[in-house]
Every structure is written in structure tokens, then in C-alpha cells.
Design a protein around this motif. Sequence first.
Motif, PDB file in Angstrom:
ATOM      1  N   LEU A  86       4.752  -0.779   2.676  1.00  0.00           N
ATOM      2  CA  LEU A  86       4.894  -2.054   3.138  1.00  0.00           C
ATOM      3  C   LEU A  86       6.510  -2.586   3.147  1.00  0.00           C
ATOM      4  N   ASN A  87       7.483  -2.479   3.766  1.00  0.00           N
ATOM      5  CA  ASN A  87       8.662  -2.912   3.692  1.00  0.00           C
ATOM      6  C   ASN A  87       8.887  -4.278   4.131  1.00  0.00           C
ATOM      7  N   ALA A  88       9.568  -4.972   3.592  1.00  0.00           N
ATOM      8  CA  ALA A  88      10.127  -6.408   3.792  1.00  0.00           C
ATOM      9  C   ALA A  88      11.289  -6.628   3.163  1.00  0.00           C
ATOM     10  N   ALA A 111       1.695 -15.240  -2.638  1.00  0.00           N
ATOM     11  CA  ALA A 111       0.795 -15.817  -1.717  1.00  0.00           C
ATOM     12  C   ALA A 111      -0.776 -15.015  -1.560  1.00  0.00           C
ATOM     13  N   GLU A 112      -0.483 -13.630  -1.981  1.00  0.00           N
ATOM     14  CA  GLU A 112      -1.656 -12.745  -2.076  1.00  0.00           C
ATOM     15  C   GLU A 112      -2.395 -12.685  -3.461  1.00  0.00           C
ATOM     16  N   LEU A 137      -7.372 -12.049   4.272  1.00  0.00           N
ATOM     17  CA  LEU A 137      -5.951 -11.660   3.803  1.00  0.00           C
ATOM     18  C   LEU A 137      -5.879 -10.004   3.638  1.00  0.00           C
ATOM     19  N   THR A 158      -1.233   1.657  -1.541  1.00  0.00           N
ATOM     20  CA  THR A 158      -0.506   0.313  -0.949  1.00  0.00           C
ATOM     21  C   THR A 158       0.751   0.234  -1.882  1.00  0.00           C
ATOM     22  N   PHE A 190      -6.951   2.732   5.484  1.00  0.00           N
ATOM     23  CA  PHE A 190      -6.507   1.724   4.705  1.00  0.00           C
ATOM     24  C   PHE A 190      -7.346   1.654   3.424  1.00  0.00           C
ATOM     25  N   GLU A 224      11.058 -11.953   1.064  1.00  0.00           N
ATOM     26  CA  GLU A 224       9.799 -12.063   1.654  1.00  0.00           C
ATOM     27  C   GLU A 224       8.593 -11.322   0.940  1.00  0.00           C
ATOM     28  N   ARG A 279      11.642 -21.818  -2.395  1.00  0.00           N
ATOM     29  CA  ARG A 279      10.380 -22.043  -3.213  1.00  0.00           C
ATOM     30  C   ARG A 279      10.195 -23.729  -3.357  1.00  0.00           C
ATOM     31  N   PHE A 285       8.583 -11.087  -2.199  1.00  0.00           N
ATOM     32  CA  PHE A 285       8.099 -11.760  -3.429  1.00  0.00           C
ATOM     33  C   PHE A 285       7.227 -13.079  -3.074  1.00  0.00           C
ATOM     34  N   ASP A 286       7.402 -13.729  -1.910  1.00  0.00           N
ATOM     35  CA  ASP A 286       6.488 -14.488  -1.377  1.00  0.00           C
ATOM     36  C   ASP A 286       5.305 -14.271  -0.954  1.00  0.00           C
ATOM     37  N   ARG A 287       4.941 -12.986  -0.464  1.00  0.00           N
ATOM     38  CA  ARG A 287       4.128 -12.432  -0.041  1.00  0.00           C
ATOM     39  C   ARG A 287       2.862 -12.213  -1.364  1.00  0.00           C
ATOM     40  N   LYS A 308       0.967   4.172   1.380  1.00  0.00           N
ATOM     41  CA  LYS A 308       1.512   3.628   2.445  1.00  0.00           C
ATOM     42  C   LYS A 308       2.352   2.553   1.988  1.00  0.00           C
ATOM     43  N   GLN A 360      -3.047  -7.159  -2.282  1.00  0.00           N
ATOM     44  CA  GLN A 360      -3.041  -6.019  -1.361  1.00  0.00           C
ATOM     45  C   GLN A 360      -2.495  -4.731  -1.883  1.00  0.00           C
ATOM     46  N   ILE A 383      -2.984 -17.841   4.769  1.00  0.00           N
ATOM     47  CA  ILE A 383      -2.933 -17.121   3.568  1.00  0.00           C
ATOM     48  C   ILE A 383      -3.779 -17.940   2.605  1.00  0.00           C
ATOM     49  N   TYR A 437       1.478  -9.628   8.618  1.00  0.00           N
ATOM     50  CA  TYR A 437       1.182  -8.404   8.909  1.00  0.00           C
ATOM     51  C   TYR A 437       0.693  -7.410   7.621  1.00  0.00           C
ATOM     52  N   ASN A 491      -4.587 -14.359  -5.131  1.00  0.00           N
ATOM     53  CA  ASN A 491      -5.983 -14.295  -5.357  1.00  0.00           C
ATOM     54  C   ASN A 491      -6.673 -13.122  -4.736  1.00  0.00           C
ATOM     55  N   ASN A 492      -5.773 -12.217  -3.816  1.00  0.00           N
ATOM     56  CA  ASN A 492      -6.344 -11.129  -3.318  1.00  0.00           C
ATOM     57  C   ASN A 492      -5.229  -9.978  -3.175  1.00  0.00           C
ATOM     58  N   VAL A 549      -0.004  -3.262   6.162  1.00  0.00           N
ATOM     59  CA  VAL A 549       0.328  -2.038   6.605  1.00  0.00           C
ATOM     60  C   VAL A 549      -0.233  -1.333   7.583  1.00  0.00           C
ATOM     61  N   ASN A 550      -1.352  -1.666   8.455  1.00  0.00           N
ATOM     62  CA  ASN A 550      -1.934  -1.078   9.437  1.00  0.00           C
ATOM     63  C   ASN A 550      -1.325  -1.594  10.876  1.00  0.00           C
ATOM     64  N   ASP A 606      -7.265 -15.901   1.403  1.00  0.00           N
ATOM     65  CA  ASP A 606      -7.092 -15.066   0.198  1.00  0.00           C
ATOM     66  C   ASP A 606      -8.263 -14.943  -0.676  1.00  0.00           C
ATOM     67  N   GLU A 620      14.227  -5.454  11.477  1.00  0.00           N
ATOM     68  CA  GLU A 620      14.723  -4.413  10.809  1.00  0.00           C
ATOM     69  C   GLU A 620      15.687  -3.902  11.353  1.00  0.00           C
TER      70      GLU A 620
END
Lengths: 569, 333, 332
Positions: free
Chosen positions: B53-55, B66-67, A429, B26, B21, B59, A245, B61-63, B51, B72, A413, A511, B69-70, A513-514, A417, A524
Motif C-alpha cells: 500500500l503506497n502513499a 489512525a489504525e 477499518l 500487507t 486479503f 499520509e 498534527r 504516518f497518519d494512517r 500486497k 492493517q 476511522i 482505501y 487499534n486495528n 490494499v484491495n 477501528d 500519484e
Amino acid sequence: MTRTAGFDRLLYWFGLIVIAWAVLTFLLVPISAALHAALFRHGGLEIVDAVAELVSSRRVRAALWNTAWMTAATIVTVTIVGMFQVAVLEYFRVRGSGFLKVAFSTPLVFGGVVAAAGYNFTYGPGSAITAALTALFPSIPRDWFIGWFGVLFAHTFLMTSFHFLFLRAAMRRVDYSTIEAARSMGASELTILRRVVLPVIMPTLLAVTLLTLHTVVGSFAAPQVLGGRDFHMLSQMVLTLNSLRRPDMAALLALLMGMVLMGLILLSQYFEAKGAYTAGAKTTTRIQLRQIRNPLLRTMVHALAYLLAAIYLVPVALIVLFSFAPASSIGIEMLPSTLTLTNYARVLGGGTAFVPFFNSMLMGSAAVVVGLAITLFAVPIMVRKRNWLTQALSISFFLPWIIPSILLAVGLIVAFDAPNPLVGNAVLLGSYWLLPIGYVIFSLPLMVRFMRSAFIGIDPAFEEAARAMGASGPYRFRRVVLPLVAPTAILVAGMKFNTLMAEYPLSAFLYNVNNRPLPIAIVEGAVSADPDQAAISLVYVTLIMAFSLTVILIAERLSLGRTPETSNL
Amino acid sequence: MKLSLALASAAIALASAFPAFAGALTIYSPQGGERAVWIAEQAKAAGHDIKLLNAGGGELFDRLLAEKNNPQADVVLGMVDTSMALLKKEGLFQPYSPSWATDLPARYKDAEGMVHKFWQTPIVLAYYPDRLPDAEAPKSWLDLTKDEYQGKYVLGATAWQTPRMYLAGILVRFLDANGEVSDEGWEFLSKLYAHAIIANDADSYTEAFKSGRASLDLNWLGGSFKLAKDLGAKVKVIDTEGGTPILSEGVAIMAATDQLDEAKAFVNWWGSADVMAAYAAKFGQVPVLPEALAKSPPAVQENARLVKAQPIDWDAIAPKLDGWLQKIELEIR
Amino acid sequence: MADNVLSLKNLDVGFPGMTIVHDLNLDVADGAFVSLLGPSGSGKSTVLRTVAGLLPALGGRIVLEGGDITTLPPERRNVGIVFQNYALFPTMTAFENIAFALRVAKKPQAEIERRVHEVAAMAGITDQLDKKPANMSGGQQQRVAIARALVTGSRVLLFDEPLSNLDAKVRASMRQEIKRLQTELGFTAIFVTHDQEDALTMSDVIVVLNHGRIEQIGDGRTLYRKPATPFICEFIGVSNELAPPLAARLLGRDIKGRSFVRLEDVVLGAAEGIPARVNHVEFLGAYSRIDLDVEGHALSAMLIGDPLPEPGSSVSLAVRPGAAHIFAEATP
């Protein structure tokens, strides 16, 4: 007539506007957003602090030094191997050159994390080769391959693709009569190579070397997988800083790399211009393969060529072989004792293992098609009209090459966003589209680089002749120019498709979920303890390699034989 | 022709993707592979349309940041204490008290009532008795820098969750009056790295044990057992002096969710004693809800008593962790 | 001769801001073979490209078969072009190369087939139609290029130095081939070249350009025998320029201006000659070139047959009466 011409002009301007919009929206805005977010993280510019922290870090300094000397060393070894390949394929008569050609073409489809993992699989501590070595010489440590040696080894053999593509084409343009002339004057083979052949291919060699330099400086997968604890390079540091970070420090380091890379790109464009001039000679006698007279030398060249082919093919062969192995034997057996099609059935059967494959195929081909469309429209304009605008466009297209993809992902992003007026106030986003858009941006530099050379290489007389016979601009483009650049377009499409199937940083960030793509599934699978996952990854990799290699070999068949100008560099 | 085909297929894919979606809940979770499959199956059976979403934890945390403001995600599931604490600080979560929260011990709940923890995962120091006699095994994490353990333990990448946690567990022992790590602490860590085998990826971690070089495993409990099983060897967990860092994974509902009711229903279902016990039976994870632990298999109950916890205030450490890791990455390792 | 098929009237060619050829006037008779001859930079290619419509005319008019085509786009001028290196599209077969213009004009397939086969038969390449250029000999490529230029029914073909990159032997046979096709098919040819042999062997009329100006127009014999300017004298054939004292000695009078004498007009062993020393003898087969020293001035002569003088020996020489070309001082 005038109506269609008017329509063409309209189309032309429409295309220009679309490209300008796309460059602004998906390149310039995200990149500046990323840099802004990185450099002004606490509301103020704290570059001085970040630079001080970077300079004082022992590991950053080490990474700088490692990158510098590894780049120099790699350039030397890659040039030697690359020149040897070219000599074996295009200069000397060597038996089985068709087979050798396929072997030497593997780096085109076997790169990045996949290749680094393949090398680890083949030479790493758990490999059959290491087992054999340590059995013979117990003093050899099991991790003999890990460290700078493994990285240099991998670089040396994985970065010859530009030599394979372009230096070979340059060799084919050497006027054979000059070689015969030199021979008649009593020059030895070595003298001929050094004094007659080398000067002709020199501009291409320089351009290829610069492209390779660019690849080494940004090398990530090889040091990550094979570098071990003591050898790390700059791009790893950028990634590490980002995961710590400290995007500001990551961005600064990335910018430093970016400036070096931009310099290299500009240099290579300079050499490209010179190379086009050298390639101008038209009435050349086609080069004929030379028989090596000295039997000892001949045997040695053959032995070396086939050893090289083995180095190229063994890692690939192991991956392909284990993709047919039962999941339980992966990582346990040195060679699979039984073969099965179960893994393939699981991937192609349409179940959960098929979904990421399908997603990536779809997004990859869409990105490649869109990228090619942009390139095919913009590059001819950039080549024909040289002004500050097209120059700016050309530099913009190269930006993704010098900005690390993580930074690009962050930029996309940050830029999308929230509702963005540039895309009709949509929020991209989290939508399906952001990742394929990222893929297109990521694909552009290499496409532009290759297609530029292809367009520059076209004899302007072709277009003139077509124009004189009444062909309109679009018609000329479709019937005359496009077929000439098609082999290059197919080639670069195949190469880029292959990279997209294994592109990680962008994929991981963008990416949703879709559209969970293949690289995510592969990684993975790699970290998963589940052997089934590893088996499926091997199937993915094999399928992609097979597909890309087919595409590339088709392009090769189309290009080198008939229209050397398209493989100009 | 090719272009139109690709565009057409992309359009079809998109058209078919969007309705799905819009409907599903999610969930962002670091639980991947077979665990993710199990969660998805069980949730579906219980009538939750989700649904996943795995990571990796970092990652994700960063995502999530980053998201910001929007967003998911509707629900964040299974991230560790420090990550949840920081995400909460960013204002990403909203308060909700799940049906199972009443019986939850206080230390697994936060003051704001946003994050509820459901598992505990000890980060253990374990040894292989066939390689290292019982008498020679270390007694404490601080014993690792002794010369006899040089080259016998593996430190993983700081990007991974587990090393982050035991490094934090070690460094908190060296905090001075101002809450900063003392020079002594950094010297210890330098020596720890100098003596260690370093692994950047999972393969080389495993390889260090396969080759017989490593005899001490610094790992999360389940990971340690799994590694031993893969190696076909016996592993013993040390109940260290000074305690073992124990993480707990939490669940929270995103502030921005547009499916609040579904999210609440899912959280209620997920933390319930039956689901937790079933998960424990399947994967051996130790639940923190007393009722769930009681319903879990005996082996799991035994694991819960394996080590005594090191007292760590994760919420206090979370903001400092990045700086520590930066120093480790840039100067120490 | 028949009517003029092509006329250039006061034509200015070049690029905006840089006129290369000023005020060009030229009439080309139907069925004639006209060469534009000049050193590189003389503007000959620019003229051709302007006639073809690849460059806009800066001034003046181009009239083809009675119609003004000055502003028409290339494809509507009804002239065919044979490019340097032929510019055959390497990705297309000979058939498709020839059919290109017809396809652009959206002619029906049957007509395309008929016309391509017609013109291919005339050019003698019927059995090459399925081949791609890379698989054809240079001669076959040239025929395809000419067929391609003829297929739209053009009566005027423009040749833009098509032979410039060929070696001497191939060049000679290509010349014959072009000339043969031109005679047989009866088209009008405008042929740009920097090679005097190209021009002398094929042309009915040669237009010599130098620095954007026409130096002389005429058939080969006229240019050779009656050069209008010193430039022509030096550019076509091989001449000695006589230094004024030598000219006075050889021609027997004072010369104002420049004087030239061709090699074959220097007579060796003349009864009333001036003594000269043989410096060097170059045997060239049918003839030999003799380099001489005449009172301190260098002079060359041409000798057909034997015997040849020995280097170092003395000969007496004279200039064939009336053979010297003398240009007044004013001519640059």
C-alpha cells in the motif's frame, strides 16, 4: 388490499429504522468521534489555547481575510458570467446555442483538482498561452496567472454550474406575456430584463448564489494549485493544520467554516420555500428567444458568448488532446505533434492501470445508487412530514457538507477501528466497505439538496389524482413521482459520480490494499516523475468527463423540456 | 434492476477480494510508482506473497496512527528516521533482529532492536553551474539568506518529507541550552522564506527551474539528479560546511501482525546485501549495509562519499518537529 | 327526474377540529349536472374532496347508487375526478394516463386496450393517445382528463374547478365541450366553481355555498329570479342595493330589511318616475350600463340599444313593478 397495505407499512417502518440506524452509525457517531478526538486530544478541553494559537497566527488571519474577500469577489463575477450564460441560452437568440450549451455545461464534469490542474495546464507558467503572451510582451512575468487572479479566474468560470442548472430553468418559467406587455408599454430591453424578468428569477438567483457561496467558502483546489505562495484560503489552512498534527486547531477552524455554511444552507432553504411559491403560476406563455436588433450589440453578444465558450472548452480540449498524445510529449510540447491510442489501450487493456479505474467505477456507482436510494426514500418523508424529527434528519444529511472530508475520514476511522456494536461488532477499518460507505455519506448532501427541490416542485394534484384512482403509496411513487423526479435524480447521480472519481481526502484515508481508487492513482500520476503515469491520468480524466457529461446531458434532455417543476430550486 | 446489478457486482468483487486479503503480507511503504512495481516483482520472485500500500510519507504516518487499534499493516518499509521513531513510541512495532543486522553499523540500529535502517539519503544543497559560477555557489546552508541568492532557490511544501528534513537540519544549528530554537534561528528562517521561491506542488517546483529562475536545488540526492536529467542540465552537489542532513529509511514489523513468520522472512530478504545492491543498481539508492554497498555499482559507491554527514539525533528531534513546522506554517512562510 | 344517484345526508366536512361545512343535505339525480358555486373559502372544494374520498367525512353519510360509500377509499367509490389543471401525468402518454386506474386494478392488457380505446373514441381523442400532455392543446387535455375519469365505468364525475386558470374565450369553449360530453355520454357531473357563468351555463341544479352553508339550491333561472338571500342576490347577477330612503321613494312604501333591484329592472324615461342625473355611461356592446345619481344615492341601470343618454343629462326613472327583492331584517 389490506395485506399489501400492511406490507407497505412494514416496509416503510423498516426503511425508517434502517435510515435512522445508518444516520446514527455512519454520520453522527463518526462526526462526534472526530470532534471528540480533535478537541479533547490530551484528555482535557484546551480550546482556549487552540483559539489563541489560531488568532495569533498571521497566516490563519490572512486565510480568513482572503477567503472573505475572494468569496465576495467570486460571487460578483460568477453572477455576471452565470447571468450572461442564461441570457445567451434562454433569453436572446444566439446562433449555435446548442454548442454553447455544451461548452457552458463543462463545469458540471470539470471541477476540483482536475479543473484547477487543467487551468494551470492552459494558463500557467508552462502553458502555450503564457508562452505566446511573454513572446508578445516580454515584461509579463511567466507566473502572471498564479496568485489571486488565477484563483478568481478559475472560480469565475468553474462555479457557474448552479446557474447553468437552475437559473436557466427559472428563466423558462418567466411568463412571456409579461415581457410582451412591458415591451408594448415602450420598455427598453434593459428595463424589461431589470424590471420584469429579474424579479421573477430573483428567488432562484438568491438560492443559486447561496449554493455558490457555499462552494467558494470551501474552495480548496483552485487556491492550492493556482494560488501560489501569496494566496491561500481557509480550507487549505484546515488541511495544513491537520497535516501538522493539530487536528484540534483544524477542527476549530472547520467548525467556524461549518457554522457559516450551515447558516447558508438554512438561508437557502428559506429562499427555496419562497421560490416554490413564485413558481406557482401555471398558465404562462412560454418564453420566446429575443432577437437583438442592434447589429453592433448583436455582434458583441455573439463575440462574448463564443469567447466564454472558448474559455470553458480550451482547458478541457487540451486535456482530451494530450490524453491521445505520446507520454513523452506531455509537459514538453505545447500541442501534441502526433496522436496515439496507446494510453487508452493501457487503461482499458485490463492491466494494472485498469484496476483503480475499475475499483472507482464500482465503488462510485455503488455509492451513487445507495445514496440515491436513501435520498429517494427519505426526502419525500422529510418534505411531507415537517416535524423536529425530519428536521433533525435533514440537518444530519447536510452535516457532511459542513464537516471537512478529512475530519469525516478521521471520524470513520476512529469510530470503526475497533469492534463496534452498531455494526454487529465488526471492525470496518481496513475492510473493503469503509471507503464506499464514506463515499455515500459524502454524496448525500448534494443529493438531498437537489432531490428536496425536485420533490417540493411536484404539484400535489398528481399524487392526489393517482390516489383517487386507487394507486397505493409505493405504486404512486413508482409510476407517478419517480418519473417526475427522474431527470433530477439522473443529473445529480451523474454529477456526484463525477466528483467521486476525483474525491481525494476521503479516498486517501480510507482505501485499503484491495480497493485502491482512481483519485489516488491520479494524484500519484500527477506527482510521479514518470510521464506514462501522467498520460494515464489524462486518460482517466477524459473517460470520466465523457461518461459524466453523457449522463448529465441525458438528464438535461429529459428534464428542461417537459417538466420544469423538477428543475425547480 | 440497476441496483441489483450494482449490488451483485459489488458482492462478487468483495467475495473475490477477501481471500486475497487474508493471504498476503500487507506492507505499507512510501515507495511508489516504478519502485513499488520493482519491489513487488522481486518479492514475488523470491516467494513472498505481499500486497503493497503506497502513499506519501505523511499520509502513511497518519494512517498508521489512525489504525492504531486495528492495524492493517504487517510491515512498515521505507519511512524516514523521525517517522519511525514516533511510530515506535506509539508502540506499533515489535523487536526483531534481521539476519543482516549483525553487520549493520550501530547508528542504523535502535536501542530497542525494533527499527533497522537500510538506506541513506542525503538531503543536499546543489547548484547548476551553467547558471551560477562555481565561485559564487554557497558554501553552507546558512549562506542561503545572503542577498545574492534571493529568488534563486525553491522551498517545497512542509507536507513533503524533504523540506521537513532540511528545515530540521537548519534549525538544529540554532538550539539553545534548553534544546529550544533561538530567536536568531527563527529570524534566519523568516529570511530564508522571504528570499525563496515557494512551491506547493511538484509542477511548480519543476517550473521554477524550467523557467531559469532557480539555480539552487534543495533536494534529496536522487531527486536532485532526476531533476537535472529532466532539465537536461548539469548539477553539482555541494559538500557544505557544517555537514549535510542524511536520512535513513528503516523497516520494522508491526506488533499486531498475524503473519509473524512471513514478516520475518520478508524483512530478512529485503535487507539482504543482494536485494539492496540490486535496488541500488536499479534506482541509485545508497545502501548502508557495508556488504551491499560493496556490491553496488561504482556510481552509487561514489554517491555514498559525496557529502559529509551533519550530526543529528533524529530520535531527539522527532517529537519537536511538529511544533517547529507549525510555527513555520502559521507564522513564518 | 330519475332516481337519485348520489345523496349527501347530514354530511359534515372539513378537517379534524375544524368543520367547514355542517350538516349538508343534497340529492343528485342521475344524469344531472350539479354545480357547487361559491366564493373562495365557502367550502365547496372541501365538499367535493370529501365526496371523492380524498378527505374523510367528519359526520353524516354519502350514498352513491344506493350504497353507503362514506368510509370507502377513493378508488372504490366509483366516482371519477377531473382535477384543477387536470393533473395529467406529464411523464405518461394520453393512453397511459387514461389506463392508469386500470393498471392499478391489474386489469388484463387486452381489456385495458379495449376500454381505453372505447372511452377515447367517445371523447374524440383516439388520434391523441400517443401524445404526452405537454404536446396537446388545452381542449385535448381536458378530454383526456374526462376520459381518464370515465374509464373505470364511473357514472359520477367530480370536477374540481378545472376551468379556473383559463382565459375567458377558452373557458367558454371548454364549458361547451364539457356540457356536450356530459349530454352525449350521460354521466352525472358535480362541478365545483367560483364562477357564476360556469354554473349558469352548464348546470341543471346549482348549489350555492357561502361560509359553509347552503344559501340556496335551484336551477339558474330560479336563483336569478327568486334569490333566497341577499347573498345570492349580490353573488349572482348584478344588483343595486337600495338604501332605505331610496327604497321608500322608489317602491312607494317603507321597507323593513334590505332591498335589491337588478340593473335591468331599473326603467329609464318612465312616465311617472323620479328625476335622476346621468353620471356615467358605459357602452358594453349589446347593452350599456348607466350610472345615475338619485337624490344623492348611486344607482345603476342597464339599457339595451340606442339612444343613450348624455352624461350630465337628467332622466326620470322607476323600478319595474314587482321586480324588487326584499329580505326581512333577520336575514344576515
